[in-house]
Design a protein around this motif. Structure first.
Motif, PDB file in Angstrom:
ATOM      1  N   PRO A  55     -10.544  15.974   7.319  1.00  0.00           N
ATOM      2  CA  PRO A  55     -10.475  15.646   8.749  1.00  0.00           C
ATOM      3  C   PRO A  55     -10.054  16.813   9.636  1.00  0.00           C
ATOM      4  N   GLY A  56      -9.234  17.730   9.152  1.00  0.00           N
ATOM      5  CA  GLY A  56      -8.777  18.853   9.955  1.00  0.00           C
ATOM      6  C   GLY A  56      -9.698  20.060   9.911  1.00  0.00           C
ATOM      7  N   LEU A  57     -10.827  19.951   9.239  1.00  0.00           N
ATOM      8  CA  LEU A  57     -11.752  21.076   9.080  1.00  0.00           C
ATOM      9  C   LEU A  57     -12.411  21.414  10.401  1.00  0.00           C
ATOM     10  N   ARG A  58     -12.386  22.660  10.788  1.00  0.00           N
ATOM     11  CA  ARG A  58     -13.005  23.122  12.038  1.00  0.00           C
ATOM     12  C   ARG A  58     -14.467  23.414  11.777  1.00  0.00           C
ATOM     13  N   MET A  59     -15.341  22.632  12.410  1.00  0.00           N
ATOM     14  CA  MET A  59     -16.776  22.811  12.252  1.00  0.00           C
ATOM     15  C   MET A  59     -17.264  23.913  13.200  1.00  0.00           C
ATOM     16  N   PRO A  60     -18.413  24.527  12.901  1.00  0.00           N
ATOM     17  CA  PRO A  60     -18.955  25.546  13.808  1.00  0.00           C
ATOM     18  C   PRO A  60     -19.282  24.938  15.169  1.00  0.00           C
ATOM     19  N   ASP A  61     -19.086  25.713  16.208  1.00  0.00           N
ATOM     20  CA  ASP A  61     -19.349  25.236  17.564  1.00  0.00           C
ATOM     21  C   ASP A  61     -20.841  25.204  17.835  1.00  0.00           C
ATOM     22  N   THR A  62     -21.249  24.220  18.605  1.00  0.00           N
ATOM     23  CA  THR A  62     -22.616  24.146  19.100  1.00  0.00           C
ATOM     24  C   THR A  62     -22.560  24.297  20.612  1.00  0.00           C
ATOM     25  N   LEU A  63     -23.691  24.499  21.233  1.00  0.00           N
ATOM     26  CA  LEU A  63     -23.734  24.646  22.686  1.00  0.00           C
ATOM     27  C   LEU A  63     -23.217  23.372  23.354  1.00  0.00           C
ATOM     28  N   ARG A  64     -23.595  22.224  22.807  1.00  0.00           N
ATOM     29  CA  ARG A  64     -23.142  20.949  23.361  1.00  0.00           C
ATOM     30  C   ARG A  64     -21.623  20.800  23.236  1.00  0.00           C
ATOM     31  N   SER A  65     -21.067  21.191  22.106  1.00  0.00           N
ATOM     32  CA  SER A  65     -19.617  21.045  21.933  1.00  0.00           C
ATOM     33  C   SER A  65     -18.846  22.005  22.838  1.00  0.00           C
ATOM     34  N   VAL A  66     -19.395  23.181  23.097  1.00  0.00           N
ATOM     35  CA  VAL A  66     -18.736  24.125  24.005  1.00  0.00           C
ATOM     36  C   VAL A  66     -18.703  23.550  25.420  1.00  0.00           C
ATOM     37  N   PHE A  67     -19.829  22.980  25.889  1.00  0.00           N
ATOM     38  CA  PHE A  67     -19.859  22.388  27.220  1.00  0.00           C
ATOM     39  C   PHE A  67     -18.954  21.166  27.296  1.00  0.00           C
ATOM     40  N   ARG A  68     -18.897  20.373  26.220  1.00  0.00           N
ATOM     41  CA  ARG A  68     -18.061  19.180  26.213  1.00  0.00           C
ATOM     42  C   ARG A  68     -16.577  19.544  26.293  1.00  0.00           C
ATOM     43  N   GLU A  69     -16.171  20.595  25.621  1.00  0.00           N
ATOM     44  CA  GLU A  69     -14.770  20.990  25.596  1.00  0.00           C
ATOM     45  C   GLU A  69     -14.368  21.801  26.830  1.00  0.00           C
ATOM     46  N   ASP A  70     -15.253  22.617  27.373  1.00  0.00           N
ATOM     47  CA  ASP A  70     -14.891  23.568  28.423  1.00  0.00           C
ATOM     48  C   ASP A  70     -15.529  23.259  29.772  1.00  0.00           C
ATOM     49  N   TRP A  71     -15.934  22.012  30.019  1.00  0.00           N
ATOM     50  CA  TRP A  71     -16.650  21.721  31.254  1.00  0.00           C
ATOM     51  C   TRP A  71     -15.771  21.932  32.482  1.00  0.00           C
ATOM     52  N   LYS A  72     -14.476  21.665  32.387  1.00  0.00           N
ATOM     53  CA  LYS A  72     -13.597  21.852  33.543  1.00  0.00           C
ATOM     54  C   LYS A  72     -13.485  23.342  33.905  1.00  0.00           C
ATOM     55  N   PHE A  73     -13.334  24.173  32.882  1.00  0.00           N
ATOM     56  CA  PHE A  73     -13.246  25.616  33.117  1.00  0.00           C
ATOM     57  C   PHE A  73     -14.551  26.155  33.707  1.00  0.00           C
ATOM     58  N   LEU A  74     -15.685  25.764  33.132  1.00  0.00           N
ATOM     59  CA  LEU A  74     -16.982  26.248  33.625  1.00  0.00           C
ATOM     60  C   LEU A  74     -17.264  25.748  35.041  1.00  0.00           C
ATOM     61  N   THR A  75     -16.850  24.526  35.349  1.00  0.00           N
ATOM     62  CA  THR A  75     -17.019  24.008  36.704  1.00  0.00           C
ATOM     63  C   THR A  75     -16.149  24.780  37.690  1.00  0.00           C
ATOM     64  N   GLY A  76     -14.931  25.100  37.295  1.00  0.00           N
ATOM     65  CA  GLY A  76     -14.035  25.874  38.155  1.00  0.00           C
ATOM     66  C   GLY A  76     -14.569  27.263  38.438  1.00  0.00           C
ATOM     67  N   ILE A  77     -15.074  27.926  37.403  1.00  0.00           N
ATOM     68  CA  ILE A  77     -15.649  29.266  37.588  1.00  0.00           C
ATOM     69  C   ILE A  77     -16.870  29.207  38.507  1.00  0.00           C
ATOM     70  N   SER A  78     -17.727  28.201  38.320  1.00  0.00           N
ATOM     71  CA  SER A  78     -18.912  28.053  39.175  1.00  0.00           C
ATOM     72  C   SER A  78     -18.514  27.800  40.622  1.00  0.00           C
ATOM     73  N   ALA A  79     -17.504  26.961  40.837  1.00  0.00           N
ATOM     74  CA  ALA A  79     -17.041  26.675  42.201  1.00  0.00           C
ATOM     75  C   ALA A  79     -16.452  27.932  42.847  1.00  0.00           C
ATOM     76  N   CYS A  80     -15.695  28.713  42.083  1.00  0.00           N
ATOM     77  CA  CYS A  80     -15.136  29.959  42.614  1.00  0.00           C
ATOM     78  C   CYS A  80     -16.236  30.948  43.004  1.00  0.00           C
ATOM     79  N   CYS A  81     -17.260  31.060  42.170  1.00  0.00           N
ATOM     80  CA  CYS A  81     -18.376  31.970  42.485  1.00  0.00           C
ATOM     81  C   CYS A  81     -19.118  31.510  43.730  1.00  0.00           C
ATOM     82  N   ALA A  82     -19.362  30.205  43.843  1.00  0.00           N
ATOM     83  CA  ALA A  82     -20.049  29.691  45.026  1.00  0.00           C
ATOM     84  C   ALA A  82     -19.179  29.887  46.277  1.00  0.00           C
TER      85      ALA A  82
END
Length: 112
Positions: free
Chosen positions: A53-80
């Motif tokens: 259960p504690g095994l870290r699986m390789p990241d996928t593009l979907r999992s990166v967006f699911r985990e970091d959507w708040k950060f990516l949204t903040g960066i996009s808002a700052c750029c805009a």
């Protein structure tokens, strides 16, 4: 380091080892973290998707967006916001100048 690979489902391998050619279909139950196999005789069998259960699986593009959507949204808002601020500053600077040539220089794009 993000590898962005497709996650390998351990449950498929376990079920293939158990039942071989007697599997009609398989589906992934993501909520339970299991793979379910439908067998020739009408029964079902399931196996867990993770070895541990504690095994870290390789990241996928979907999992990166699911985990970091708040950060990516903040960066996009700052750029805009920064782009809007730069546009407003350019327009304000052009408006402060009474010289029409300065307005034309600040608002026109030079392709040279």
């Amino acid at each position: 380091m993000i590898t962005l690979q497709r996650r390998q489902l351990v449950g498929h391998d376990i079920l293939l080892a158990r039942h071989g050619n007697h599997i009609n279909a398989m589906r992934v139950d993501r909520g339970a973290g299991r793979v379910v196999a439908f067998l020739d005789d009408g029964s079902t069998d399931s196996a867990p998707n993770l070895i541990a259960p504690g095994l870290r699986m390789p990241d996928t593009l979907r999992s990166v967006f699911r985990e970091d959507w708040k950060f990516l949204t903040g960066i996009s808002a700052c750029c805009a916001g920064l782009a809007g601020l730069m546009f407003a500053a350019s327009a304000a600077l052009a408006g402060m100048s009474g010289d029409p040539a300065m307005v034309q220089i600040l608002t026109a794009y030079s392709g040279n």
